[in-house]
Design a protein around this motif. Structure first.
Motif: not given
Length: 391
Positions: A33-45, A94-109
């Motif tokens: 699911l995370a990789l599917e979301v990653g395909e919708t925007r620039p991302s790194i896994y 990132g917030r101070r630079a104007g990027r207020r969302s979509g910075q990190f996606l954390l996966l845990g078991s």
């Protein structure tokens, strides 16, 4: 490929929060699911179970700062708990630079370490979502029996034949006990925890009796409570709390306990096909747990789930609570001739629910009198899901 209903919510959460934690048991499809979301925007896994990817984070702030224009997906983030302090600084920068969302996606078991660490370090900066195994609204009503038998873990559901499915589940249980749980820092003998998990399977849907479990395992009640907490935190077992509002009756106060995935329940009991399940005393309670999990999966934030039972025998299998004090009463039957019992009628008189349903394995919906309707599981799950407010 089955489309996960959580996909839309995950994208929405990333669009409004700088970090999102996606938790759930192993092998439910979080990475897919995370990789599917990653395909919708620039991302790194980055997979933190990989030595190579962990090495990249030897100096996390330096490495992650180079990718501040991307969504950074960190898989199995509990393997590097000291990372959360670094994430906090990077998010604020990132917030101070104007990027207020979509910075990190954390996966845990599991919820345990991930929620503890992120709650301490990322308060106000993170949203939480839970991904479970496939549910009935995802696979479709035609696959109901298969989903009940095999459970919703993708590799079990799609396995070649029932034999291949139960072998996968048995291997999953062994791997979880012998390899995965020790990674979380718990030093519990695998065989002891297997016995405990199997005892819970044999008492599926029963009231929690810690003293009885402790006697069966030859240990004290506090240890049993810690084992149960562990399996609940690993999202493998559910404690269904009793209804606790004052209705002037003596209410049962112990929670009910369910193995959450019906396929794992059947594997723990050695039940490999439909005939074996239907011939076992657990069949009715397995169906009950399956219904409860399906309705949990269909629910939305703000809903509450309880059971209701009085000392006099009035009982409702599941009370769905909605914001504003509205509630529905749900009786669960594994019969094509669903008839609510006397205890259900008595409990309805106590709680006065807005709607009352009997969920059964059939597909038709019809009145049973006295304001009670028989309804299919898919029908009720769809009703619950469509009531969700816009997110």
């Amino acid at each position: 490929m089955i489309e996960r209903r959580l996909l839309r919510d995950l994208i929405s959460a990333l669009d409004r929060s700088p970090a999102v934690a996606l938790v759930g048991p192993r092998q439910v499809g979080k990475t897919t699911l995370a990789l599917e979301v990653g395909e919708t925007r620039p991302s790194i896994y980055l997979d933190l179970e990989s030595d190579a990817d962990r090495a990249k984070l030897a100096e996390p702030e330096l490495y992650l700062a180079e990718h501040q224009d991307k969504l950074v997906i960190l898989d199995e983030v509990h393997r590097k708990p000291d990372l959360f302090q670094n994430l906090r600084g990077l998010i604020d920068r990132g917030r101070r630079a104007g990027r207020r969302s979509g910075q990190f996606l954390l996966l845990g078991s599991a919820s345990i370490d991930l929620l503890k660490q992120s709650g301490e370090s990322l308060a106000g900066r993170i949203a939480y979502l839970e991904l479970g195994p496939f549910d009935l609204l995802e696979v479709g009503e035609a696959e109901l029996d298969k989903l009940w038998l095999r459970g919703g873990f993708p590799d079990s559901f799609f396995a070649e034949g029932d034999g291949g499915s139960i072998r996968w589940r048995q291997d999953f249980i062994r791997t979880y006990l012998e390899r995965d749980i020790p990674q979380f820092g718990f030093r519990i003998p695998a065989e002891t925890l297997r016995r405990f998990w199997t005892m819970l399977a044999h008492s599926q849907g029963g009231l929690l009796n810690a003293a009885q479990l402790a006697r069966g395992l030859g240990m004290d009640g506090k240890t049993v409570a810690s084992y149960l907490d562990l399996l609940v935190d690993l999202l493998l077992v559910r404690r269904l709390a009793p209804w606790h509002n004052n209705v002037g009756k003596r209410l049962v106060k112990s929670p009910k306990v369910y193995v959450r995935d019906s396929g794992l329940l059947h594997a723990l009991l050695g039940l490999g096909d439909r005939e074996a399940i239907l011939g076992h005393p657990v069949a009715g309670l397995s169906w009950e747990g399956f219904v409860i999990e399906t309705l949990h999966a269909a629910s939305w934030p703000g809903m509450e789930h309880h059971f209701y039972r009085t000392a006099a025998g009035a009982e409702i299998d599941l009370v769905l609570g909605f914001p504003g004090g509205r509630r529905w009463a749900v009786e669960i039957k594994r019969s094509l001739d669903p008839k609510p019992g006397k205890g259900f009628h008595s409990a309805r008189a106590d709680l006065e629910p807005e709607r009352s349903y009997v969920v059964y394995p059939g597909q038709e919906r019809f009145p049973l009198g006295d304001g009670i309707e028989a309804i299919s599981l898919a029908g009720l799950a769809q009703r619950v899901a469509t009531l969700a407010p816009s997110l």
